[in-house]
Scaffold this motif. Structure first.
Motif, short mmCIF file in Angstrom:
data_model
loop_
_atom_site.label_atom_id
_atom_site.label_comp_id
_atom_site.label_asym_id
_atom_site.label_seq_id
_atom_site.Cartn_x
_atom_site.Cartn_y
_atom_site.Cartn_z
N GLY A 36 0.80 -1.21 0.00
CA GLY A 36 0.00 0.00 0.00
C GLY A 36 0.83 1.26 0.00
O GLY A 36 1.98 1.29 -0.46
N SER A 37 0.25 2.32 0.49
CA SER A 37 0.91 3.62 0.55
C SER A 37 0.70 4.22 1.93
O SER A 37 -0.15 3.77 2.70
CB SER A 37 0.34 4.56 -0.52
N HIS B 124 -1.86 8.71 0.56
CA HIS B 124 -3.25 8.39 0.20
C HIS B 124 -4.12 9.65 0.23
O HIS B 124 -4.91 9.91 -0.69
CB HIS B 124 -3.81 7.33 1.14
N VAL B 125 -3.96 10.45 1.29
CA VAL B 125 -4.76 11.67 1.41
C VAL B 125 -4.35 12.70 0.37
O VAL B 125 -5.19 13.42 -0.18
CB VAL B 125 -4.66 12.24 2.84
N ALA B 126 -3.06 12.78 0.06
CA ALA B 126 -2.60 13.71 -0.97
C ALA B 126 -3.23 13.38 -2.32
O ALA B 126 -3.57 14.28 -3.11
CB ALA B 126 -1.08 13.67 -1.08
N VAL C 15 -3.97 0.05 2.83
CA VAL C 15 -4.20 -0.72 1.60
C VAL C 15 -5.70 -0.74 1.32
O VAL C 15 -6.44 -1.43 2.03
CB VAL C 15 -3.67 -2.16 1.72
N PRO C 16 -6.20 0.02 0.35
CA PRO C 16 -7.62 -0.03 0.02
C PRO C 16 -8.01 -1.41 -0.51
O PRO C 16 -7.19 -2.12 -1.10
CB PRO C 16 -7.78 1.03 -1.07
N ASP C 17 -9.26 -1.79 -0.29
CA ASP C 17 -9.73 -3.06 -0.84
C ASP C 17 -10.10 -2.86 -2.32
O ASP C 17 -9.88 -1.80 -2.90
CB ASP C 17 -10.89 -3.63 -0.02
N ALA C 18 -10.67 -3.89 -2.93
CA ALA C 18 -10.95 -3.85 -4.37
C ALA C 18 -11.89 -2.71 -4.74
O ALA C 18 -11.83 -2.19 -5.86
CB ALA C 18 -11.53 -5.19 -4.81
N ARG D 297 -1.35 -0.66 8.80
CA ARG D 297 -0.16 -1.10 9.54
C ARG D 297 0.64 0.12 9.99
O ARG D 297 0.85 1.06 9.21
CB ARG D 297 0.72 -2.02 8.69
N LEU D 298 1.07 0.07 11.22
CA LEU D 298 1.90 1.13 11.80
C LEU D 298 3.36 0.74 11.64
O LEU D 298 3.75 -0.39 11.92
CB LEU D 298 1.56 1.30 13.29
N LEU D 299 4.16 1.68 11.16
CA LEU D 299 5.58 1.37 10.94
C LEU D 299 6.47 2.37 11.65
O LEU D 299 5.99 3.31 12.27
CB LEU D 299 5.90 1.32 9.44
#
Length: 290
Positions: free
Chosen positions: A98-99, A104-106, A148-151, A161-163
């Motif tokens: 994902g991103s 994602h918001v941008a 990660v968006p779904d389909a 996920r927190l990184l």
């Protein structure tokens, strides 16, 4: 540092640059021992050359290494490569799909309330797991949350996920700073510093930070998810720091009247100046969001 031609520690072949910050860069890499694709976080050379900075960088990752949780990007290993002209401190991480939430918001704009609730639920579940072993994240910010968006394009808690527990430390340790950096002072003492837009008041003051500091940052993150802006979008770092210390918590609905007042109340309580007035834990905040 060059790309795919560079091998770190005799095993990690570097690929594309995924991101860079004040203290380190993160590359896509392949682990030659396992064949797995990972993310390799490499301390910047001017810091890698300094023993105190190297140890601070690696010590934080070692504390996070026991964490294995569906909502946390795990630390796979840490070390120092001494094969080149200068030492290179590295942290091997699981490669998250994902991103980042900030990306994602941008691209897509602020999240709907339902999607924002799903994201903050995943983040709070991750924080609960960290707090359970006495680990405080201290840099809960949009760039450190992967989605990660779904389909259908929807965001669900399972895809969060927190990184980057690079600022994580044992409960109660002070964190001092004004930017997303790792610093070493004139006496060789290393200190980690968080993202100025999401710092808790006690972190700004250099005071000990506990789970309620992460709660404050989760409230600021929820504000960003709902509005597309940090809670105190000031022109200067100093103004932002003063706002964390003095300004009342912002209401997301002031930016968008369709945001439920219940989420206003969650953000405000999470971001109260006195830690004793906030949600006492990530679990308590998650219950309020639910």
């Amino acid at each position: 540092m060059s790309g795919s031609s560079r091998v770190i520690a005799g095993r990690f072949r570097l690929g594309e640059l995924l991101g860079t910050g004040g203290s380190a860069s993160v590359y896509a890499a392949v682990d030659g021992r396992t064949g797995l694709g990972i993310a390799l976080k490499v301390l910047h050379p001017h810091l890698s050359e300094r023993p105190a900075a190297r140890e601070a960088f690696l010590a934080e990752a070692r504390r996070a290494q026991p964490l294995r949780h569906p909502h946390i990007v795990g630390v796979l290993g840490v070390g120092v490569d001494h094969d080149g002209e200068a030492p290179v401190a590295w942290i091997a991480l699981e490669r998250a799909a994902g991103s980042s939430l900030s990306q994602h918001v941008a691209r897509n704009g602020p999240l709907t309330p339902a999607h924002a609730v799903a994201v903050i639920d995943g983040v709070l579940r991750a924080l609960e797991a960290a707090h359970a072993i006495g680990l405080i994240h201290r840099d809960v910010s949009p760039s450190n949350v992967m989605v990660v968006p779904d389909a259908s394009g929807a965001l669900a808690s399972d895809g969060v996920r927190l990184l980057d527990f690079g600022l994580a430390d044992a409960t109660g340790t002070a964190a001092i700073g004004t930017d997303d950096l790792l610093s070493v002072d004139a006496k060789g003492r290393a200190g980690v510093m968080g993202n100025v837009n999401y710092m808790s008041p006690e972190q700004v003051r250099g005071m000990p930070v506990d789970a309620r500091g992460d709660v404050y940052q989760a409230g600021a993150l929820l504000h960003f998810a709902l509005t597309g802006r940090p809670p105190f979008p000031c022109q200067t770092t100093g103004q932002t720091l003063r706002a964390h210390l003095e300004a009342p918590p912002p209401l997301p609905s002031a930016s968008d009247g369709s945001i439920p007042r219940g989420l206003d109340r969650v953000v405000v309580r999470a971001m109260l100046k006195d830690p004793a007035d906030r949600f006492p834990s990530g679990a308590a905040m998650r219950a309020a969001v639910a």
